[in-house]
Motif scaffolding. Structure first.
Motif: not given
Length: 336
Positions: A49-63, A89-92, A188-196
């Motif tokens: 599946v083609k995954i587009p370029a983009g931004e996201f917040e990587m990591g846990s949002g929970d305390s 943190h922000n990842v592009r 996959p790079r770890e960031a690519e994996w989480e983004y997808a």
């Protein structure tokens, strides 16, 4: 503007991914937009599946306090140890890429082994892999030479994810496939994996925060999965996905980007080395992980992962030579 928006939605619903276009008589034209939605299929029958370029917040949002409240069965120290998911943190991701719609299957890996005359590390080093012993009803504690990707101790079909493979085996598969097809396949790079995996979500799972809903989206540790592991039954979901071990890939609902089994079924090797504090100084654009270290990251959870460990942000890791009955792979095809 509203009319144009409705037209766009209708065109999307008529695309092959949503399965409606084939029902319309005389509908033979395929637009460029529809082609973008169609998965790429390679010579092994793997779909991407083609995954587009983009931004996201990587990591846990929970305390840690929020996680402790959401998962009351877990020892608080176990939750306090989850330090490597922070800070968020922000990842592009600056370039689109093709991601395996499914985990690599037994049947696909079997073709590689035959055509490349390849032996996996568990077979080469003679120590074998791990396996579930049907006589003792326990996972044998340690490697056994008779366990490998061919035999994890339970029955698998060609449509199940391959397991008991090392990071080096996964890399060898990608290198062989790249040479065979003249394209670049890789882990996959770890960031690519989480983004997808997130597919635009910021929740614990791509479908929300409720772990009990995992049974509709993933093969994880639930009522069926707990049967071979009675000592862990108090950690299992109350729901039942009806699979004790691995499931055929694509048995559950996909995420919004059409990717299956991003939670559960088999852990998936990534390309990255592991760094516990890497998020604190990770670059924003296309992070590739630490440059040093002997551990490699695995993502996604598996068929006997507890709900806490199936969250998108959870990070697992081990040496490149590790192999287990829940450890497989998913592949990236670089876009031209």
């Amino acid at each position: 503007m509203r009319t144009a928006h409705l037209v766009a939605i209708c065109l999307l619903l008529l695309s092959p991914r949503f399965g409606l276009a084939k029902d319309l008589p005389g509908n033979t034209a395929t637009t460029a937009a529809e082609k973008e939605l169609q998965p790429h299929i390679n010579s092994l029958g793997m779909k991407f599946v083609k995954i587009p370029a983009g931004e996201f917040e990587m990591g846990s949002g929970d305390s840690h306090a929020a996680l402790a409240a959401a998962f009351p069965k877990y020892d608080k120290q176990r939750i306090a140890n989850l330090t490597d998911e922070y800070p968020r943190h922000n990842v592009r991701i600056t370039k689109p890429f093709y991601f395996g719609q499914y985990e690599v299957t037994i049947g696909q890996f079997k073709q590689f082994v035959k055509l490349a005359d390849f032996k996996t590390e568990p077979e080469q080093d003679g120590t074998g892999g791990w396996g579930y012993n049907q006589e003792t009803h326990q996972v044998d504690q340690g490697r056994r030479p008779y366990y490998s990707w061919k035999n994890p101790g339970f029955v698998q079909g060609d449509d199940h994810p391959v397991v008991n493979i090392t990071w080096n085996d996964a890399v060898a598969f990608c290198q062989w496939l790249s040479k065979k097809e003249g394209k670049t396949y890789r882990l996959p790079r770890e960031a690519e994996w989480e983004y997808a995996a997130r597919a635009g979500s910021q929740t614990r799972y791509f479908f929300g925060d409720d772990p009990e809903k995992l049974a509709g989206f993933a093969n994880t540790f639930d009522h069926s999965g707990a049967k071979p592991f009675p000592e862990w039954q108090d950690q299992a979901l109350a729901a039942d996905d009806h699979f004790q071990y691995t499931a055929p890939v694509g048995s559950f609902k996909p995420n919004p980007w059409g990717l299956y089994d991003m939670h559960g079924n088999a852990w998936e090797w990534t390309a990255d080395r592991y760094g516990e504090d890497y998020y604190a100084h990770s670059p924003t654009d296309d992070p590739t992980g630490p440059t040093e270290g002997h551990l490699r990251v695995r993502r996604g959870g598996c068929w006997h992962s507890w709900p806490l460990y199936c969250r998108i942000s959870f990070r697992n890791w081990n040496t490149p030579k590790s192999r287990y009955i829940n450890l497989g792979m998913r592949v990236v095809l670089e876009a031209d």
